[in-house]
Design a protein around this motif. Sequence first.
Motif, PDB file in Angstrom:
ATOM      1  N   ILE A 179       9.891   4.542  -1.159  1.00 59.07           N
ATOM      2  CA  ILE A 179       8.849   4.503  -0.133  1.00 59.07           C
ATOM      3  C   ILE A 179       9.446   5.126   1.126  1.00 59.07           C
ATOM      4  O   ILE A 179      10.459   4.673   1.633  1.00 59.07           O
ATOM      5  N   ARG A 180       8.797   6.179   1.612  1.00 59.12           N
ATOM      6  CA  ARG A 180       9.259   6.885   2.804  1.00 59.12           C
ATOM      7  C   ARG A 180       8.273   6.673   3.951  1.00 59.12           C
ATOM      8  O   ARG A 180       7.160   6.197   3.759  1.00 59.12           O
ATOM      9  N   ALA A 181       8.694   7.067   5.135  1.00 52.30           N
ATOM     10  CA  ALA A 181       7.868   6.903   6.335  1.00 52.30           C
ATOM     11  C   ALA A 181       6.522   7.608   6.184  1.00 52.30           C
ATOM     12  O   ALA A 181       5.496   7.125   6.671  1.00 52.30           O
ATOM     13  N   GLU A 182       6.509   8.747   5.498  1.00 53.18           N
ATOM     14  CA  GLU A 182       5.241   9.479   5.318  1.00 53.18           C
ATOM     15  C   GLU A 182       4.246   8.670   4.493  1.00 53.18           C
ATOM     16  O   GLU A 182       3.032   8.788   4.694  1.00 53.18           O
ATOM     17  N   HIS A 183       4.720   7.843   3.570  1.00 57.44           N
ATOM     18  CA  HIS A 183       3.819   6.996   2.785  1.00 57.44           C
ATOM     19  C   HIS A 183       3.195   5.920   3.674  1.00 57.44           C
ATOM     20  O   HIS A 183       2.004   5.626   3.554  1.00 57.44           O
ATOM     21  N   VAL A 184       4.004   5.353   4.561  1.00 63.24           N
ATOM     22  CA  VAL A 184       3.486   4.350   5.494  1.00 63.24           C
ATOM     23  C   VAL A 184       2.490   5.002   6.446  1.00 63.24           C
ATOM     24  O   VAL A 184       1.440   4.435   6.746  1.00 63.24           O
ATOM     25  N   ALA A 185       2.780   6.207   6.912  1.00 67.82           N
ATOM     26  CA  ALA A 185       1.880   6.912   7.826  1.00 67.82           C
ATOM     27  C   ALA A 185       0.528   7.179   7.161  1.00 67.82           C
ATOM     28  O   ALA A 185      -0.517   7.109   7.819  1.00 67.82           O
ATOM     29  N   LYS A 186       0.535   7.477   5.866  1.00 69.29           N
ATOM     30  CA  LYS A 186      -0.719   7.768   5.163  1.00 69.29           C
ATOM     31  C   LYS A 186      -1.618   6.547   5.051  1.00 69.29           C
ATOM     32  O   LYS A 186      -2.837   6.679   5.037  1.00 69.29           O
ATOM     33  N   ILE A 187      -1.034   5.362   4.984  1.00 65.90           N
ATOM     34  CA  ILE A 187      -1.859   4.163   4.800  1.00 65.90           C
ATOM     35  C   ILE A 187      -2.108   3.421   6.109  1.00 65.90           C
ATOM     36  O   ILE A 187      -2.893   2.488   6.148  1.00 65.90           O
ATOM     37  N   ALA A 188      -1.465   3.818   7.200  1.00 62.56           N
ATOM     38  CA  ALA A 188      -1.525   3.074   8.452  1.00 62.56           C
ATOM     39  C   ALA A 188      -2.933   2.935   9.024  1.00 62.56           C
ATOM     40  O   ALA A 188      -3.346   1.841   9.401  1.00 62.56           O
ATOM     41  N   ARG A 198       0.820  -1.218   0.000  1.00 63.95           N
ATOM     42  CA  ARG A 198       0.000   0.000   0.000  1.00 63.95           C
ATOM     43  C   ARG A 198       0.849   1.260   0.000  1.00 63.95           C
ATOM     44  O   ARG A 198       0.513   2.240  -0.658  1.00 63.95           O
ATOM     45  N   ALA A 199       1.955   1.252   0.738  1.00 64.83           N
ATOM     46  CA  ALA A 199       2.843   2.415   0.763  1.00 64.83           C
ATOM     47  C   ALA A 199       3.495   2.623  -0.603  1.00 64.83           C
ATOM     48  O   ALA A 199       3.706   3.769  -1.028  1.00 64.83           O
ATOM     49  N   ALA A 200       3.789   1.539  -1.315  1.00 68.21           N
ATOM     50  CA  ALA A 200       4.354   1.657  -2.663  1.00 68.21           C
ATOM     51  C   ALA A 200       3.355   2.301  -3.613  1.00 68.21           C
ATOM     52  O   ALA A 200       3.727   3.158  -4.432  1.00 68.21           O
ATOM     53  N   ILE A 201       2.102   1.940  -3.489  1.00 70.13           N
ATOM     54  CA  ILE A 201       1.060   2.555  -4.322  1.00 70.13           C
ATOM     55  C   ILE A 201       0.948   4.039  -3.999  1.00 70.13           C
ATOM     56  O   ILE A 201       0.855   4.879  -4.898  1.00 70.13           O
ATOM     57  N   GLU A 202       0.980   4.376  -2.723  1.00 72.61           N
ATOM     58  CA  GLU A 202       0.922   5.784  -2.298  1.00 72.61           C
ATOM     59  C   GLU A 202       2.114   6.557  -2.852  1.00 72.61           C
ATOM     60  O   GLU A 202       1.970   7.679  -3.344  1.00 72.61           O
TER      61      GLU A 202
END
Length: 114
Positions: free
Chosen positions: A97-106, A69-73
């Motif tokens: 993929i950065r931490a902000e991408h993971v935060a957006k999908i968390a 999901r973070a890769a898609i973001e």
Amino acid sequence: AVTNPYSRQTSTTSTTTATTASASSPPSISASLTRQLLQLHHPNQRFTNDAIMASSELLRLLIIEARRRAAIEAECESEVYMGQSQNSDSDMRRVEIRAEHVAKIAAELLMDLS
């Protein structure tokens, strides 16, 4: 190239997976790491080996899905900033993929798993 969320990449700096898997099996979370994580939340609880192995597999699947999901973001963000390129090399670019991408999908990921 665009990062494939299903491909296995080995990195000397990555500590997400505690054990290195062979080429025929996917990376896994070590049982000792899973046990330590469970004991942080339940310090007086005893865990069977089957429970540890099941929890390790769930953590592995959670990490794979979060990465996908973070890769898609990251790809979507990259397309917004770069725009649609007219040349054929646009399919060959790398997306970080950065931490902000993971935060957006968390939040959505946790709601989907509950």
